[in-house]
Each structure stands twice: as C-alpha cells, then as structure tokens.
Design an enzyme around this catalytic site. Structure first.
Site, PDB file in Angstrom:
ATOM      1  N   HIS A   1      12.113   4.945  13.629  1.00  0.00           N
ATOM      2  CA  HIS A   1      12.001   5.139  12.173  1.00  0.00           C
ATOM      3  C   HIS A   1      12.759   6.415  11.777  1.00  0.00           C
ATOM      4  O   HIS A   1      12.778   7.388  12.535  1.00  0.00           O
ATOM      5  CB  HIS A   1      10.516   5.280  11.838  1.00  0.00           C
TER       6      HIS A   1
ATOM      7  N   GLU B   1      -0.498  -9.042  -1.221  1.00  0.00           N
ATOM      8  CA  GLU B   1      -1.172  -8.488  -0.021  1.00  0.00           C
ATOM      9  C   GLU B   1      -2.332  -7.589  -0.446  1.00  0.00           C
ATOM     10  O   GLU B   1      -2.454  -6.436  -0.027  1.00  0.00           O
ATOM     11  CB  GLU B   1      -0.197  -7.719   0.879  1.00  0.00           C
TER      12      GLU B   1
ATOM     13  N   GLU C   1      -2.395   5.101   2.835  1.00  0.00           N
ATOM     14  CA  GLU C   1      -2.277   3.696   2.420  1.00  0.00           C
ATOM     15  C   GLU C   1      -3.604   3.062   2.010  1.00  0.00           C
ATOM     16  O   GLU C   1      -3.650   2.249   1.087  1.00  0.00           O
ATOM     17  CB  GLU C   1      -1.621   2.878   3.541  1.00  0.00           C
TER      18      GLU C   1
ATOM     19  N   ASP D   1       0.789  -1.225   0.000  1.00  0.00           N
ATOM     20  CA  ASP D   1       0.000   0.000   0.000  1.00  0.00           C
ATOM     21  C   ASP D   1       0.825   1.281   0.000  1.00  0.00           C
ATOM     22  O   ASP D   1       0.328   2.346   0.350  1.00  0.00           O
ATOM     23  CB  ASP D   1      -0.883   0.001   1.255  1.00  0.00           C
TER      24      ASP D   1
ATOM     25  N   ARG E   1       1.928   8.251   9.279  1.00  0.00           N
ATOM     26  CA  ARG E   1       1.758   9.669   8.928  1.00  0.00           C
ATOM     27  C   ARG E   1       0.570  10.306   9.645  1.00  0.00           C
ATOM     28  O   ARG E   1       0.632  11.473  10.021  1.00  0.00           O
ATOM     29  CB  ARG E   1       1.566   9.815   7.414  1.00  0.00           C
TER      30      ARG E   1
ATOM     31  N   HIS F   1       5.409   4.927  13.300  1.00  0.00           N
ATOM     32  CA  HIS F   1       5.819   5.802  12.200  1.00  0.00           C
ATOM     33  C   HIS F   1       4.677   6.353  11.355  1.00  0.00           C
ATOM     34  O   HIS F   1       4.918   7.044  10.374  1.00  0.00           O
ATOM     35  CB  HIS F   1       6.760   5.044  11.261  1.00  0.00           C
TER      36      HIS F   1
HETATM   37  C1  UD1 Z   1       6.323   4.661   4.037  1.00  0.00           C
HETATM   38  C2  UD1 Z   1       4.952   4.183   3.568  1.00  0.00           C
HETATM   39  C3  UD1 Z   1       4.214   3.487   4.710  1.00  0.00           C
HETATM   40  C4  UD1 Z   1       5.060   2.388   5.307  1.00  0.00           C
HETATM   41  C5  UD1 Z   1       6.382   2.972   5.736  1.00  0.00           C
HETATM   42  C6  UD1 Z   1       7.253   1.851   6.236  1.00  0.00           C
HETATM   43  C7  UD1 Z   1       3.918   5.596   1.895  1.00  0.00           C
HETATM   44  C8  UD1 Z   1       2.881   6.608   1.634  1.00  0.00           C
HETATM   45  N1  UD1 Z   1       4.105   5.272   3.172  1.00  0.00           N
HETATM   46  O1  UD1 Z   1       6.117   5.683   4.986  1.00  0.00           O
HETATM   47  O2  UD1 Z   1       3.024   2.891   4.188  1.00  0.00           O
HETATM   48  O3  UD1 Z   1       4.379   1.867   6.432  1.00  0.00           O
HETATM   49  O4  UD1 Z   1       7.024   3.574   4.601  1.00  0.00           O
HETATM   50  O5  UD1 Z   1       8.320   2.290   6.960  1.00  0.00           O
HETATM   51  O6  UD1 Z   1       4.510   5.084   0.979  1.00  0.00           O
HETATM   52  N2  UD1 Z   1      13.894   8.075   5.679  1.00  0.00           N
HETATM   53  C9  UD1 Z   1      15.274   8.041   5.717  1.00  0.00           C
HETATM   54  N3  UD1 Z   1      15.902   6.862   5.429  1.00  0.00           N
HETATM   55  C10 UD1 Z   1      15.219   5.730   5.144  1.00  0.00           C
HETATM   56  C11 UD1 Z   1      13.815   5.769   5.122  1.00  0.00           C
HETATM   57  C12 UD1 Z   1      13.160   6.950   5.375  1.00  0.00           C
HETATM   58  O7  UD1 Z   1      15.924   9.028   5.998  1.00  0.00           O
HETATM   59  O8  UD1 Z   1      15.865   4.698   4.920  1.00  0.00           O
HETATM   60  C13 UD1 Z   1      13.202   9.363   5.968  1.00  0.00           C
HETATM   61  C14 UD1 Z   1      13.367  10.375   4.824  1.00  0.00           C
HETATM   62  O9  UD1 Z   1      13.495  11.676   5.376  1.00  0.00           O
HETATM   63  C15 UD1 Z   1      12.041  10.260   4.093  1.00  0.00           C
HETATM   64  C16 UD1 Z   1      11.113  10.011   5.244  1.00  0.00           C
HETATM   65  O10 UD1 Z   1      11.819   9.135   6.122  1.00  0.00           O
HETATM   66  O11 UD1 Z   1      11.747  11.408   3.352  1.00  0.00           O
HETATM   67  C17 UD1 Z   1       9.761   9.455   4.893  1.00  0.00           C
HETATM   68  O12 UD1 Z   1       9.830   8.309   4.095  1.00  0.00           O
HETATM   69  P1  UD1 Z   1       8.533   7.876   3.216  1.00  0.00           P
HETATM   70  O13 UD1 Z   1       8.822   6.595   2.536  1.00  0.00           O
HETATM   71  O14 UD1 Z   1       8.100   9.013   2.374  1.00  0.00           O
HETATM   72  O15 UD1 Z   1       7.408   7.676   4.270  1.00  0.00           O
HETATM   73  P2  UD1 Z   1       7.261   6.664   5.475  1.00  0.00           P
HETATM   74  O16 UD1 Z   1       6.675   7.470   6.551  1.00  0.00           O
HETATM   75  O17 UD1 Z   1       8.512   5.924   5.721  1.00  0.00           O
HETATM   76  N1  UDP Z   2      11.336  -4.017  11.095  1.00  0.00           N
HETATM   77  C1  UDP Z   2      12.719  -4.128  10.936  1.00  0.00           C
HETATM   78  N2  UDP Z   2      13.517  -3.317  11.682  1.00  0.00           N
HETATM   79  C2  UDP Z   2      13.037  -2.404  12.562  1.00  0.00           C
HETATM   80  C3  UDP Z   2      11.627  -2.289  12.704  1.00  0.00           C
HETATM   81  C4  UDP Z   2      10.807  -3.097  11.942  1.00  0.00           C
HETATM   82  O1  UDP Z   2      13.196  -4.950  10.156  1.00  0.00           O
HETATM   83  O2  UDP Z   2      13.831  -1.710  13.211  1.00  0.00           O
HETATM   84  C5  UDP Z   2      10.460  -4.852  10.266  1.00  0.00           C
HETATM   85  C6  UDP Z   2       9.322  -5.578  10.954  1.00  0.00           C
HETATM   86  O3  UDP Z   2       9.733  -6.851  11.398  1.00  0.00           O
HETATM   87  C7  UDP Z   2       8.261  -5.658   9.862  1.00  0.00           C
HETATM   88  C8  UDP Z   2       8.529  -4.430   9.004  1.00  0.00           C
HETATM   89  O4  UDP Z   2       9.829  -3.970   9.360  1.00  0.00           O
HETATM   90  O5  UDP Z   2       8.449  -6.788   9.034  1.00  0.00           O
HETATM   91  C9  UDP Z   2       7.503  -3.369   9.265  1.00  0.00           C
HETATM   92  O6  UDP Z   2       7.875  -2.196   8.620  1.00  0.00           O
HETATM   93  P1  UDP Z   2       7.237  -0.802   8.969  1.00  0.00           P
HETATM   94  O7  UDP Z   2       6.750  -0.825  10.381  1.00  0.00           O
HETATM   95  O8  UDP Z   2       8.249   0.222   8.602  1.00  0.00           O
HETATM   96  O9  UDP Z   2       6.045  -0.655   7.936  1.00  0.00           O
HETATM   97  P2  UDP Z   2       4.524  -1.181   7.916  1.00  0.00           P
HETATM   98  O10 UDP Z   2       4.537  -2.643   8.166  1.00  0.00           O
HETATM   99  O11 UDP Z   2       3.784  -0.422   8.938  1.00  0.00           O
HETATM  100  O12 UDP Z   2       4.073  -0.817   6.558  1.00  0.00           O
END
Ligand code: UD1
Ligand code: UDP
Length: 397
Positions: free
Chosen positions: A245, A117, A131, A95, A215, A213
């Site tokens: 996160h 999924e 999502e 999603d 939004r 984490h």
């Molecule tokens: C995204 C997904 C969410 C998922 C989550 C998992 C969307 C809309 N949301 O949200 O569904 O649950 O990922 O974690 O796609 N960042 C870093 N390094 C990283 C990853 C993220 O610095 O390795 C920071 C960056 O500043 C980035 C911000 O996190 O801009 C947000 O990342 P983004 O993928 O846009 O949104 P998530 O909140 O992670």
């Molecule tokens: N996870 C990980 N390291 C972490 C926290 C979570 O590998 O420090 C794994 C967790 O086991 C799960 C996945 O990340 O499989 C969940 O990711 P996240 O919570 O970022 O996204 P969501 O599932 O909410 O989309």
C-alpha cells in the site's frame, strides 16, 4: 432520476464499479461520478481496470494526509457540485472518510443518501479505526441501506432502522470479482500479458499473497506483521508476494523489515486484473483488507486475517477465513498449519463464499428505481393537492 456516485479510495471504486456499469445499461437515469481523489494512483488503477471516467474530480489527496484534512477538503469541494447537479440521491460505499464526508455533505443539503455495504459492525468503535465510526454515522443519516448479508441487515434493524429501508443485496465486490475473473479466463491476450508480467512467481513454491494497511496497525502492529512474514519466508517451499500500500506508514516498515529477503517480492499496488490474477495463483492469502476477505473465498483461497476483530464474521463462521491477530507467533502457526496440513487446507478452501452471487448492483439499482418512483408519485400527488404539508422527500421510503 439523477444519481451522484461518490467514491475516492481503491476499495470504494472496485465496489462501485459494478453499479456504474449497471447504470450504463439503465435508461432514464442521469448517473454521474464524483471522485474525491482521496487516493490518487490506487484510484486511477481501478478506474482504468473498469474503464470508468469521473464527471467530477475533487483531487484532495496529499502525502500522509490526516483524516481531518481529507474530511474538510471533501466537504468544501463537494458542496458546490451537490448544489449544481442537485441529485435525487447520493450513493456512497462503505466506511472511508470519503463515504462519511460525502454522506454528511449530502445530508446537509437535504439530499437522500443510499449506503452501499451498509450494516457491517465489529461493535468496537476503535477497531477498525476510524471505519467502524464512519459506517455507523453513515447509517444514521442514510435513507436507503444496501446490506451485503443478512447479518448486516440484522445489525441495522437492531439499531432501529425500518425493515423497508434496508435491502439485502450481496456485496458488489463479488460482482466486480466475477467480472474480472471471467475476463482473465476468456481474454487470452490479457491472460498472456499477466503470465508474462508475473513470470517471477515460482511454479514450484506455494505463493503466500500479502496485503496490509490498517491505521490501527501502524507502528507496533506492522513491526509484528513483518516479523511474522520474515519467519514464514524462512521456509524454502514458499514465495511471498506483497503489493505494498502506498501509505508512507506502511511503505517504510515493510521495506525496512522485508526488503532484503530473496523469496519476498515487495511490489507496487496492482491494478485490479493483476491482483485478481495473483489471488487466483495464491496458495493462501494473509491480509487485513476488508475487500480481500470477501473476495478470497469465491476463488477458493483460505484467508488469514491479521486483525483482532472483523466486521466480516460471515467468512469466519463459514470456515473460509480466520482471525489471526497481529501476533507473530499466532500468524506463523496458522500459516504453517495451512502449508503443512492438506486436511486443514481443504477444509478452508472448499467452503462457500457467504458474501454474494454477482447480482448485487442489479438489486441496488432496482431498489433505487422503485424508491424514486414512489417519491415522484408522492411529490406529484402533494403538488396537486389543495393543502400541502411539505415533507422532505428523504422522509419517504
Ligand atoms: C483508506 C481508508 C480505509 C481503506 C483504505 C483502502 C479512511 C479513513 N481509510 O485508508 O478504510 O481501507 O483507504 O486502501 O478513509 N497514498 C498514495 N497514493 C495513493 C493512495 C494513498 O500516495 O494512491 C498515500 C498518501 O500518502 C496518503 C496515504 O497513502 O496520504 C493515506 O491514504 P488515506 O486514504 O488517508 O488512508 P488509507 O490508509 O489509504
Ligand atoms: N486490490 C487491488 N490491488 C492491490 C491490492 C488490493 O486491486 O494491489 C484490491 C482487492 O482485490 C480488494 C481491494 O483492493 O478488492 C481492497 O482494498 P484495500 O485493501 O485497500 O481496502 P479495504 O478493502 O481494506 O477497505
């Protein structure tokens, strides 16, 4: 068959990894991986955990990126790859913006989409945001729908999808979890290195593992979550560990509000082996994560979900997870109940995992091969026929 697997965030990579591994064992398929790089560090952690390398990397991540930034960059950079590789199927997972943008780009190229999924719904377009919308829109354009549970299949059928296009496969996250858990048990050097790395985790206090984490919780929601964790941390029989996160909207409030507490460890996001190890050592898990809700019951860990709604009600119905909102008093009450009542704890810890049996990836690939064979047979038949009314192959099956 040519398949392009597209993913870009941590959870997508974990849930696609079993499919990548299963494709490696399958002959006659050219399966390639395109990572969007929506996440950077958190994605590369997972790629390393599962020994996966990308064939294409769109490298889109920017600090504090907006949804539109991510969407536009993915579609623009993906399009030439879709043109050059011309896959028979594009597989997306879940999603995220990556899933939706990749599905849309494939659809505009006339390439069928397989949705891993599929069918998770809260019924509220704004929770989780964005999502829920991403999922629904992906369902509209997908050709094959891989529903993790019967409830997800029912949601798809209720929206008018044909039964033959939907398969109940289980969630691939359980494949990933069982694979990593087994490695931790059977590979002593890995286990020893994890024991050493987490030697700061007390053997005598109960470990509360936290992730968060979403939004829709940015701002006030995170203030409330952190306030609850502060209260929980006042107990001298608990230790809280929170891999935070990397989103700046999460980092800032969490470090500001929890950074000064002795029995709260704020650590960097973990590689998958380390996180599975910590889930296994946890007494209970406090999270807003989708994936963690699905994993925890397989390890017998009660999971309290800091959200108002969930698209994973199977766990709540089975009694292994509970929705505790982001209200501090509600969160604290539920955590205290689990810490203080062995009966309540046992009731949640001994329930059955409703999300899968570890064979989801196999079922997905079996279905893809059958689907592809039916399309190829159809295409050779119409090519041989004297009068051909051309239909897009995505219309079949
Ligand atoms: C995204 C997904 C969410 C998922 C989550 C998992 C969307 C809309 N949301 O949200 O569904 O649950 O990922 O974690 O796609 N960042 C870093 N390094 C990283 C990853 C993220 O610095 O390795 C920071 C960056 O500043 C980035 C911000 O996190 O801009 C947000 O990342 P983004 O993928 O846009 O949104 P998530 O909140 O992670
Ligand atoms: N996870 C990980 N390291 C972490 C926290 C979570 O590998 O420090 C794994 C967790 O086991 C799960 C996945 O990340 O499989 C969940 O990711 P996240 O919570 O970022 O996204 P969501 O599932 O909410 O989309």
């Amino acid at each position: 068959m040519k398949a392009l697997l597209i993913f870009g965030t941590r959870p997508e990579a974990i849930k696609m990894a079993p499919i990548v591994h299963e494709f490696r064992r399958t002959i006659g398929v050219d399966a390639r991986i395109c990572v969007t790089g929506q996440h950077k560090t958190m994605l590369s952690n997972v790629m390393a955990s599962f020994d996966i390398k990308a064939d294409y990397d769109l490298n889109v991540m920017k600090q504090n990126q907006s949804l539109n930034d991510v969407f536009v960059r993915i579609v623009g950079k993906l399009d030439p790859i879709l043109g050059e590789f011309a896959p028979d199927i594009v597989l997306v997972q879940g999603d995220t913006t990556t899933s939706w943008a990749a599905a849309m780009a494939a659809f505009y190229r006339g390439i069928p989409v397989g949705h891993v999924e599929a069918g998770l719904r809260t019924g509220d377009l704004f929770s989780p945001w964005p999502e829920e919308a991403n999922r629904r829109m992906t369902s509209v354009i997908a050709t094959r729908h891989y529903a993790p549970t019967h409830a997800a299949k029912k949601a798809l059928l209720d929206e008018g999808h044909l039964p033959d296009a939907v398969r109940v496969t289980g969630n691939t996250v359980i494949d990933a979890l069982l694979y990593m858990h087994q490695r931790i048990i059977s590979e002593k050097p890995l286990r020893d290195s994890l024991d050493k790395r987490f030697s700061f985790i007390s053997g005598s206090r109960k470990l509360v593992l936290v992730t968060g984490h979403r939004r829709e919780s940015f701002g006030a929601g995170f203030e409330r979550i952190c306030s609850a964790i502060r209260t929980i941390a006042k107990r001298d029989d608990v230790q809280v560990c929170y891999p935070v996160h990397l989103n700046p909207n999460v980092q800032e409030p969490v470090h500001r509000l929890l950074g000064d507490l002795d029995n709260v460890s704020l650590i960097d996001p973990l590689d998958y082996a380390a996180f599975v190890y910590l889930m296994d050592r946890a007494h209970l898990i406090l999270t807003d994560s989708g994936g963690v809700q699905e994993e925890a019951p397989s390890l017998g860990k009660p999971v309290l979900v800091m959200r108002d709604t969930s698209e994973r009600m199977e766990g709540v119905d089975a009694g292994v997870s509970r929705l505790v909102t982001t209200d501090p008093a509600t969160i604290v009450t539920h955590v205290n109940q689990l810490l203080d009542s062995p009966e309540r704890y046992a009731a949640m810890a001994t329930g059955k995992n409703p999300y899968g049996d570890g064979l989801a990836a196999r079922r997905i690939i079996k279905d893809l091969l059958t689907w592809h064979r039916s399309i190829s047979t159809y295409e050779s038949a119409v090519t041989a026929a004297p009068v051909a009314m051309q239909l897009p192959s995505s219309a079949i099956g």
